[in-house]
Design an enzyme around this catalytic site. Structure first.
Site, mmCIF file in Angstrom:
data_model
loop_
_atom_site.group_PDB
_atom_site.id
_atom_site.type_symbol
_atom_site.label_atom_id
_atom_site.label_comp_id
_atom_site.label_asym_id
_atom_site.label_seq_id
_atom_site.Cartn_x
_atom_site.Cartn_y
_atom_site.Cartn_z
ATOM 1 N N GLY A 290 0.790 -1.211 -0.016
ATOM 2 C CA GLY A 290 -0.035 -0.058 -0.031
ATOM 3 C C GLY A 290 0.855 1.290 -0.182
ATOM 4 C CB CYS B 100 5.417 -4.291 0.369
ATOM 5 S SG CYS B 100 6.245 -2.635 0.207
ATOM 6 C CE1 TYR B 101 1.079 1.143 5.541
ATOM 7 C CE2 TYR B 101 -0.472 -0.584 5.716
ATOM 8 C CZ TYR B 101 0.018 0.638 5.966
ATOM 9 O OH TYR B 101 -0.794 1.327 7.047
ATOM 10 C CG ASP C 224 -15.592 -12.507 -20.374
ATOM 11 O OD1 ASP C 224 -14.898 -13.271 -20.345
ATOM 12 O OD2 ASP C 224 -15.440 -11.276 -20.645
ATOM 13 C CE LYS D 291 -11.306 -11.951 -21.061
ATOM 14 N NZ LYS D 291 -12.699 -11.681 -21.832
#
Length: 522
Positions: A54, A81-82, A224, A370
């Site tokens: 973040g 990370c954050y 889809d 997808k």
């Protein structure tokens, strides 16, 4: 749904990519905002948590934080990370600004044997301005880099892990295996998120939702909506009525292809409605892309409602409407349950629906990527040429015809698009092996620009419109890079377009990646 992993989004641009990588390990996961209610998150009965990166600093006021129920759950936690810094802050360690920011690829060295990171030196992607200065009690350092003395940490008693680097991105070559180890080996989730299991679970889910009701399927011609309709047909059989609307916004030969697919492979009674003039009338004078999407979405629904009334009059009134909404649609439209994501654009089947919609929605692909949709299509027995066809936006050529949508401009765009697709296909750059992989063209199409320029044809001055060609490589369509096409291919396509298509005298090639651009222009 089988037990899976919860990914908590702390505002990262790659939170969806974390979820994508977990799915690649054949483990189901769901993405929630960091502050999602505990009862909503725990309803999944998660086997573990992944905390995303973040942009904030954990020591600033109002910074996102780890909610108590996560640490009280007793489940394994992986902070990225954050997320690792938030874990440090919550458990009594210290995070501070780094003396030297670390962006780009770096080399981290594993310092001790552990279940997550294999021995040796690893190339990873770093992207942070803060770093962990002091470990929380109970933690040990797993890996370090020259600028990050705590590049990875581990609390073996509580099964907590923290990574300063990003395993979800391609620039961390061993990241996929690291995530697999966490979700399968450490969290103990069986890797059963496979196409056959997805089909079985979705069929049961559809049957539970629909009961004995009747269903309409909104078939747009894309992969889809076709896969969604095939799934629902598997679940409810003849109680599904698929409706294909010829909006006049289709690609060359698309209507004929869809009719053949439903007649031969899905064996469903497809209703074809020619509403092309109605759509063109609604779009007359409209140039704003968001307005186009809303108009097309509402017109779609109104057409379906009209067909539903006809069915009701014959004693077959449908209560449900199937749509081919997939996960990137939800993310980009900032659907209600994904409120942490920034709004990019309205998808006609997510944000463009009218408020007085009379149907209950059935969206069996809503949390699939997808390539997962394509795999499900194959598991359903759909033909390869249908499953691996080019992606196509729900609003069709309207969002590739920039400016006002007219019959004449659509004719030119349709012809230019067919030429470009033909050249890509002849060059062997389209097809199954390239549809979702880096080494080929995942998507290629033409865009008609409302830009006129001077040209010369047969010694005569012309002042005509411009076509932009767009071709991208992508693994998941959440990010994409522009395709480095052969120059002779681009030259052939451009020459053919200006010679064979009336009203176009200039062709350009789009060399922008996603981000900062989106794949589609509107």
């Amino acid at each position: 749904m089988s037990k899976g992993i919860v990914v908590l989004d702390f505002g990262s641009q790659t939170a969806q990519l974390i979820a994508r990588r977990v799915r690649e390990a054949q483990v189901y996961c769901e993405l929630f905002p960091w502050d999602a209610p505990a009862e909503e998150v725990m309803a999944l009965d998660p086997a573990g948590f992944i905390l995303s990166g973040g942009p904030a600093s954990v020591y600033t006021q109002d910074a996102p934080f780890i909610q108590d129920y996560i640490l009280e759950s007793g489940k394994p936690v992986l902070g990225i990370c954050y997320g690792a810094q938030a874990l440090t802050q919550a458990l009594g360690g210290r995070v501070a600004p780094a003396s030297e920011r670390e962006y780009g690829q770096a080399h981290v060295t594993a310092l001790r044997e552990n279940p997550l990171i294999s021995p040796g030196v690893h190339t990873v992607l770093m992207s942070h301005g803060d770093r962990i200065e002091a470990l929380p009690p109970g933690f040990v350092v797993l890996a370090a880099s020259p600028n990050s003395p705590v590049a990875a940490m581990w609390d073996p008693d509580r099964c907590y892990y923290g990574l300063q680097f990003h395993p979800e991105v391609q620039h961390t070559p061993g990241g996929q295996e690291l995530l697999r180890r966490f979700v399968v080996d450490i969290c103990g989730v069986a890797p059963n998120w496979t196409p056959d299991n997805i089909v079985a679970e979705e069929v049961e889910r559809i049957r539970a939702q629909v009961g004995e009701g009747r269903v309409l399927a909104a078939v747009s011609g894309g992969v889809d909506s076709t896969v969604a309709a095939a799934l629902v047909h598997r679940a409810v059989g003849d109680r599904l009525t698929p409706i294909f609307v010829d909006t006049g916004l289709l690609r060359k030969g698309e209507r004929e292809q869809v009719e053949e697919a439903f007649r031969t492979h899905i064996h469903a009674n497809l209703i074809v409605v020619d509403a092309s003039q109605r759509f063109l009338d609604k779009l007359r004078g409209v140039t704003d892309p968001e307005a186009k999407r809303r108009i097309i979405g509402e017109t779609f629904i109104r057409v379906f409602e009209a067909e539903a009334r006809k069915l009701a009059e014959s004693g077959q009134e449908p209560e449900f409407l199937v749509q081919g909404t997939i996960y990137p649609d939800v993310v980009e439209s900032r659907a209600p349950e994904r409120g942490a994501a920034a709004h990019i654009k309205t998808h006609h089947n997510v944000g463009g629906l009218p408020k007085d919609l009379r149907f209950k929605l059935v969206e069996p692909l809503r949390y699939m990527f997808k390539d997962e949709v394509r795999a499900v299509g194959e598991a359903l027995g759909l033909p390869s040429e249908l499953v691996w066809r080019q992606p196509f936006p729900g609003p069709g050529l309207a969002v590739r015809c920039l400016g006002e949508v007219t019959a004449e401009r659509l004719t030119a765009l349709r012809a230019a698009d067919a030429i470009f697709t033909e050249e890509l296909t002849k060059a062997g750059l389209l097809g199954r092996k390239h549809s979702s992989m880096e080494e080929g063209v995942a998507q290629g199409f033409a865009v008609l620009l409302p830009v006129q320029s001077v040209g010369v044809m047969g010694d005569q001055r012309t002042y005509q419109e411009t076509v932009a060609l767009r071709a991208v490589t992508s693994q998941d369509f959440m990010t994409a890079d522009w395709a480095r096409l052969p120059m002779d291919l681009l030259a052939r396509a451009a020459t053919r377009i200006v010679n064979e298509v009336d009203g176009i005298n200039r062709v350009v090639y789009d060399i922008t990646s996603k981000p900062p651009a989106t794949i589609e222009w509107e």
